[in-house]
Design an enzyme around this catalytic site. Structure first.
Site, PDB file in Angstrom:
ATOM      1  N   LEU A  85       0.613 -10.723  50.704  1.00  0.00           N
ATOM      2  CA  LEU A  85      -0.038 -12.036  50.731  1.00  0.00           C
ATOM      3  C   LEU A  85       0.805 -13.102  50.060  1.00  0.00           C
ATOM      4  O   LEU A  85       1.487 -12.824  49.076  1.00  0.00           O
ATOM      5  CB  LEU A  85      -1.375 -11.965  49.977  1.00  0.00           C
ATOM      6  CG  LEU A  85      -2.506 -11.141  50.590  1.00  0.00           C
ATOM      7  CD1 LEU A  85      -3.608 -10.941  49.576  1.00  0.00           C
ATOM      8  CD2 LEU A  85      -3.041 -11.843  51.826  1.00  0.00           C
ATOM      9  N   LYS A 120      -9.397 -10.313  44.563  1.00  0.00           N
ATOM     10  CA  LYS A 120      -8.140  -9.602  44.760  1.00  0.00           C
ATOM     11  C   LYS A 120      -8.083  -8.495  43.723  1.00  0.00           C
ATOM     12  O   LYS A 120      -7.949  -8.744  42.524  1.00  0.00           O
ATOM     13  CB  LYS A 120      -6.949 -10.546  44.589  1.00  0.00           C
ATOM     14  CG  LYS A 120      -5.632  -9.859  44.897  1.00  0.00           C
ATOM     15  CD  LYS A 120      -4.507 -10.873  44.965  1.00  0.00           C
ATOM     16  CE  LYS A 120      -3.233 -10.278  45.553  1.00  0.00           C
ATOM     17  NZ  LYS A 120      -2.693  -9.166  44.797  1.00  0.00           N
ATOM     18  N   GLU A 178      -7.969  -1.165  48.791  1.00  0.00           N
ATOM     19  CA  GLU A 178      -7.302  -1.030  47.497  1.00  0.00           C
ATOM     20  C   GLU A 178      -7.881   0.150  46.722  1.00  0.00           C
ATOM     21  O   GLU A 178      -9.098   0.273  46.586  1.00  0.00           O
ATOM     22  CB  GLU A 178      -7.526  -2.338  46.707  1.00  0.00           C
ATOM     23  CG  GLU A 178      -6.587  -2.543  45.558  1.00  0.00           C
ATOM     24  CD  GLU A 178      -5.253  -3.174  45.970  1.00  0.00           C
ATOM     25  OE1 GLU A 178      -4.930  -3.233  47.186  1.00  0.00           O
ATOM     26  OE2 GLU A 178      -4.523  -3.600  45.048  1.00  0.00           O
TER      27      GLU A 178
HETATM   28  S1  IVH Z   1      -5.388  -8.435  52.222  1.00  0.00           S
HETATM   29  C1  IVH Z   1      -2.953  -8.983  55.594  1.00  0.00           C
HETATM   30  N1  IVH Z   1      -7.315  -8.360  50.460  1.00  0.00           N
HETATM   31  O1  IVH Z   1      -2.827  -7.498  47.372  1.00  0.00           O
HETATM   32  C2  IVH Z   1      -3.325  -9.092  54.208  1.00  0.00           C
HETATM   33  N2  IVH Z   1      -5.173  -7.583  49.820  1.00  0.00           N
HETATM   34  O2  IVH Z   1      -0.475  -9.191  47.562  1.00  0.00           O
HETATM   35  C3  IVH Z   1      -3.135  -7.845  53.463  1.00  0.00           C
HETATM   36  N3  IVH Z   1      -5.059  -6.744  47.535  1.00  0.00           N
HETATM   37  O3  IVH Z   1      -0.883  -5.298  49.276  1.00  0.00           O
HETATM   38  C4  IVH Z   1      -3.787  -7.784  52.191  1.00  0.00           C
HETATM   39  N4  IVH Z   1      -7.174  -7.074  47.035  1.00  0.00           N
HETATM   40  O4  IVH Z   1      -2.724  -4.292  47.814  1.00  0.00           O
HETATM   41  C5  IVH Z   1      -6.028  -8.112  50.713  1.00  0.00           C
HETATM   42  N5  IVH Z   1      -9.104  -8.292  48.980  1.00  0.00           N
HETATM   43  C6  IVH Z   1      -7.831  -8.077  49.261  1.00  0.00           C
HETATM   44  C7  IVH Z   1      -6.972  -7.501  48.291  1.00  0.00           C
HETATM   45  C8  IVH Z   1      -5.645  -7.288  48.609  1.00  0.00           C
HETATM   46  C9  IVH Z   1      -6.011  -6.625  46.594  1.00  0.00           C
HETATM   47  C10 IVH Z   1      -3.644  -6.355  47.365  1.00  0.00           C
HETATM   48  C11 IVH Z   1      -3.128  -5.464  48.460  1.00  0.00           C
HETATM   49  C12 IVH Z   1      -1.947  -6.169  49.019  1.00  0.00           C
HETATM   50  C13 IVH Z   1      -1.593  -7.145  47.946  1.00  0.00           C
HETATM   51  C14 IVH Z   1      -0.934  -8.359  48.549  1.00  0.00           C
END
Ligand code: IVH
Length: 677
Positions: A85, A120, A178
Site C-alpha cells: 500500500l 491497518k 493479516e
Molecule cells: S490491503 C491491495 N488492508 O499492510 C492492498 N493491507 O502496507 C493490499 N495490512 O502487506 C493490502 N491491514 O500486510 C490491506 N486492512 C488492511 C491491512 C493491510 C494490514 C498490511 C498488509 C500489507 C501491508 C501493506
C-alpha cells in the site's frame, strides 16, 4: 458395525458444533459457550477419533496441533501478486489521493467516492487458498510474487477455518488477510520466555512473524496467533460481489473473520473522521494497528484504476505517527522524584515518536538497565504509546565495539549529595535527603500545596519552583513566612496576586488532620490512609507516638506502610518541620476518635480462611466497617479466626493457640451482635 456408525455420526455432530462455536468466537466475537465446554467437546472428539482413526479427516478441529517439523519452507508462486500500500501521513496527502482518483476516473471535483474503511493491522500478510471449500495452502507475502509455504503452521491458527461454512463459495478461493498476535497473548508469551530465561520478542508483530515462520508447527500451535481477512486473490468464478465491502460480508458468511471495525464511508471527509475515531480507540484495542486503510469500495472502479508498480491506485494506508522509532542514547542520568526515588533515565537524541518529540525515556530501575543492557552511545528502539511515558524497548547494536561500561547506581544523590539507599529485594533506590533534597523539596512542596492536601490556591507548580530556586522557601513551614514584598518581587507576580496568595495561605491554616497528614507526603500514605489514621488515633501526637503494632491496627495500614510512617516520624528534621508549621498557626478541629460504641469490633484482629459462601472481600469490608483489622496470618494476637470450607493450616494453628474459631453462622452472629450493640 452399528457402533462404528454411531461413532461416525457423533464425530460429525461434534465437528459441526465445534466449527460453529469457533465461528461464534472468531468471526462474530460472540461466544455462546464457555471455553471449558468447548474443550470438553474437543476432548470427546479426540477420544472418538483415537478409537476410530479411520474417521480422522484433515479438516477435523483436532488437527490443529501441528505436524512434524520441516527442514525449510517451500516457495510458492502467487497466482496474483500480493500488493502493498501507498502511505499518507497527513490530511493533505489523503486529500491528494482522493483527488488523483477523481482525475483518473474523469469525475468532477464534486463527485464523491465511496470508500471501505478499516484498521491497518500490524502483523504480516497471508494468502489462504481454499479449493472446494477446504484450506489447501497458506503462504506468506514474500516479495509479493513468491512467498513461503507455511500451510502446516497456518492450520494451527484457530481463527482460520480449515473448511468454509455456508454455501456459494467458488471452487478456488484465495483469501488475503493479516496474521497478528493480540497484545495479551504477546505479553503472556514474553512473560513465559522471561521466566524460562529465554529471549523475548520486541513487539507483537515480530512475535507473529517469528511464530508463523517457525519450522516446528507444534510450536506455532502454542503461539496465540489470530487472523482478519481484508482482501482476495485468485477466484475461479471471477468475482464474488460488486464491491469490496460486499466481498468482505461474503467472506464472513463463509466463516472467515473480518475486522469488526470495517465500515463503508460516503466520501473522503468521512475517511478523516473514521481515522480520528480509530485513533482514539487505538490504545484500547486488543491488538496493535498502525493506521487505517481506505479502499475504493466499487470493484468496477478499482479495476479501472489499476495499480502502479506494486501498490494499487485505489487504496491507501493513512498511517498513525509511529509508536516505535530508533534513536541514540546520549547519556544515562539519574532523576530524583518527590519521594526520593532515584530513577535511571536515558537522555536521547530527540526523536518524533507517538506524535511528540521525545528526548528522555525512563529506564525504570537498575534491574531494567541490566536486563536491557542499555549503555551510552547505543542505538535503541524507543516506544511511546498513547499517554504512556516513553520507554526504551531494546538495544539494536549491543555487539558494537568499544562500548562503554554499564552504568552503576551512584552512591550519592545527584541533587543533594545525600546517601542513596537501595534496600535489598527492592527495585527502587532512594535518596535519603528527605525534605533537605531540593529535588524532593520542590515536589514535596507541590504536593503539600495541592488541592487534596493543604489546598493553597494560587501556589501552583511554577510558583513553587521559583520559590525554591530563589531559595525563599526550603521547607513547607517557610511558605507561611513569605512577605508581600518577597512575593510581589517574583516574576509574573503582580501585587494583587501576591496579596491573594497571602490570603489563601492564611485560609489554608484552618485545615483538617487528615489533610495535614496527607500533605506531609509520607510514603504510601494517601488520602484514605490519612483519613483512617486520623480516625484511629484522633490526634497527631498519638500518631507520632504510635508503635508499629498500634499503627497496624488501622484499616489500610499493613507492615510496609507502618514502617514508612515510623521512618518518617523518626527523622528529627521532619518533626522540626511539623513543629514549625504548628508554630505558624496551622490548626484543625479536634477529630472525633472512633470509639468502641461506634466501632464494636475496634482493635479486634481477625483472620479469614477457607471457602465461604460470599466473596472474602465483602466479609472483610463488613468487618472493617465495624473497626476490625483483618490480617493474613494467625498469631497469639488474633482475636477470631473465621473458617470456611476446607480451611487448612490457619485453622489448625488457631486450634493450637486456643483462638475462637467461627464458622459461617458464628460470623453472622458476630456481625449481628456487633450491629445491635
Ligand atoms: S490491503 C491491495 N488492508 O499492510 C492492498 N493491507 O502496507 C493490499 N495490512 O502487506 C493490502 N491491514 O500486510 C490491506 N486492512 C488492511 C491491512 C493491510 C494490514 C498490511 C498488509 C500489507 C501491508 C501493506
Amino acid at each position: 458395525m452399528k457402533k462404528a456408525q454411531s461413532a461416525a455420526l457423533r464425530v460429525e455432530v461434534l465437528r459441526s458444533e465445534l466449527d460453529y462455536h469457533n465461528r461464534q468466537y472468531y468471526v462474530f466475537d460472540a461466544p455462546v459457550i464457555p471455553d471449558v465446554e468447548y474443550d470438553r467437546l474437543l476432548r470427546e472428539l479426540q477420544t472418538l477419533e483415537s478409537q476410530h482413526p479411520d474417521l480422522i479427516t484433515p479438516e477435523s478441529p483436532t488437527q490443529r496441533v501441528g505436524d512434524n517439523p520441516l527442514d525449510g519452507f517451500d516457495e510458492v508462486a502467487h497466482k496474483l501478486p500480493m500488493l502493498s500500500l501507498d502511505n499518507a501521513f497527513d490530511e493533505e496527502e489523503l486529500a491528494d489521493f482522493d483527488r488523483r482518483i477523481r482525475e483518473r476516473l474523469k469525475l468532477s471535483a464534486e463527485a464523491q467516492i465511496r470508500y471501505q474503511a478499516e484498521p491497518k493491522l500490524d502483523g504480516l500478510a497471508l494468502n489462504l487458498r481454499y479449493e472446494k471449500g477446504r484450506l489447501v495452502q497458506g503462504a506468506t507475502r514474500g516479495d509479493g510474487t513468491r512467498g513461503e509455504n507455511v500451510t502446516s503452521n497456518v492450520r494451527t491458527i484457530k481463527a482460520i477455518p480449515l473448511k468454509l461454512s455456508g454455501e456459494g463459495w467458488p471452487d478456488v478461493l484465495e483469501v488475503r488477510g493479516e496474521v497478528f498476535m493480540p497484545r495479551k497473548g504477546f505479553e503472556a508469551l514474553n512473560q513465559r520466555a522471561r521466566d524460562a530465561g529465554e529471549k523475548t520478542f520486541v513487539n507483537p508483530r515480530n512475535a507473529a512473524a517469528g511464530s508463523l515462520r517457525q519450522l516446528d508447527p507444534r510450536l506455532t500451535a502454542k503461539r496465540p496467533l489470530s487472523f482478519f481477512a481484508y482482501g482476495l486473490g485468485e477466484i475461479s468464478s471471477g468475482q464474488i460481489a460488486e464491491s469490496q465491502s460486499a466481498c468482505m460480508s461474503r467472506l464472513k458468511d463463509w466463516g472467515l473473520p473480518v475486522s469488526p471495525l470495517f465500515k463503508v464511508v460516503a466520501d473522503i471527509a468521512a475517511c478523516v473522521r473514521y481515522y480520528q475515531s480509530i485513533s482514539q480507540q487505538r490504545d484500547k484495542l486488543p491488538y496493535d494497528i498502525d493506521g487505517v486503510v481506505f479502499k475504493v469500495d466499487q470493484l468496477e472502479l478499482q479495476q479501472k484504476l489499476g495499480a502502479v508498480s506494486r501498490a494499487p491506485r485505489w487504496a491507501i494506508a493513512y498511517k498513525f505517527p509511529a509508536q516505535e522509532v530508533l534513536t541514540h542514547v546520549e547519556s544515562i542520568e539519574f532523576q530524583v522524584g518527590r519521594t526520593g526515588a532515584v530513577t535511571p533515565v536515558a537522555r536521547l537524541k530527540p526523536v518524533f515518536v507517538g506524535g511528540v518529540t521525545v528526548s528522555n525515556a525512563t529506564l525504570y530501575n537498575m534491574e531494567e538497565v541490566a536486563r536491557k543492557d542499555v549503555r551510552q552511545g547505543d542505538t535503541v528502539i524507543v516506544r511511546r504509546a498513547g499517554d504512556v511515558i516513553p520507554e526504551v524497548v531494546s538495544v539494536v547494536n549491543p555487539e558494537r565495539d568499544d562500548r562503554p561500561e554499564a552504568v552503576s547506581l551512584p552512591e550519592h544523590c545527584p541533587i543533594c549529595g545525600s546517601d542513596i539507599d537501595k534496600p535489598e529485594g527492592e527495585a527502587v533506590a532512594r535518596c535519603s535527603g528527605g525534605l533537605y533534597c531540593p529535588a524532593q523539596r520542590k515536589e514535596a512542596l507541590k504536593h503539600f500545596a495541592s488541592r487534596k492536601a493543604m489546598d493553597i490556591e494560587g501556589l501552583g507548580d511554577k510558583l513553587v519552583e521559583q520559590l525554591v530556586e530563589q531559595q525563599l522557601v526550603n521547607s513547607p513551614a517557610d511558605i507561611f513566612t513569605l512577605s508581600l514584598e518577597q512575593l510581589s518581587g517574583l516574576e509574573r507576580m503582580a501585587e494583587k496576586s501576591a496579596q491573594n496568595l497571602l490570603d489563601a495561605l492564611e485560609k489554608s491554616k484552618q485545615t483538617t488532620l487528615p489533610r495535614f497528614l496527607y500533605a506531609l507526603g509520607i510514603r504510601e500514605v494517601g488520602e484514605a490512609t490519612a483519613q483512617s489514621l486520623a480516625s484511629q488515633f484522633g490526634t497527631l501526637d498519638a500518631i507520632q507516638e504510635a508503635d508499629e503494632e498500634q499503627l497496624q491496627l488501622t484499616a489500610d495500614v499493613g507492615p510496609i506502610v507502618a514502617k514508612h510512617i515510623l521512618a518518617f516520624f523518626r527523622q528529627d528534621h521532619n518533626r522540626d518541620v511539623i513543629a514549625a508549621l504548628l508554630d505558624r498557626g496551622l490548626q484543625w478541629p479536634e477529630v472525633e476518635r472512633l470509639s468502641e460504641d461506634q466501632l464494636p469490633l475496634l482493635g479486634k484482629i481477625i483472620v479469614i480462611t477457607g471457602t465461604l459462601s460470599r466473596p472474602r472481600d465483602e466479609i472483610k469490608s463488613e468487618l472493617e466497617a465495624l473497626g476490625a483489622k483483618i490480617t493474613g496470618s494467625v498469631s497469639k494476637k488474633t482475636d477470631y479466626v473465621i473458617a470456611g470450607e476446607a480451611a487448612g493450616s490457619k485453622r489448625s494453628k488457631a486450634e493450637k493457640l486456643d483462638i475462637p474459631i467461627l464458622d459461617e453462622t458464628g460470623l453472622q452472629d458476630l456481625l449481628k451482635s456487633s450491629v445491635e450493640h
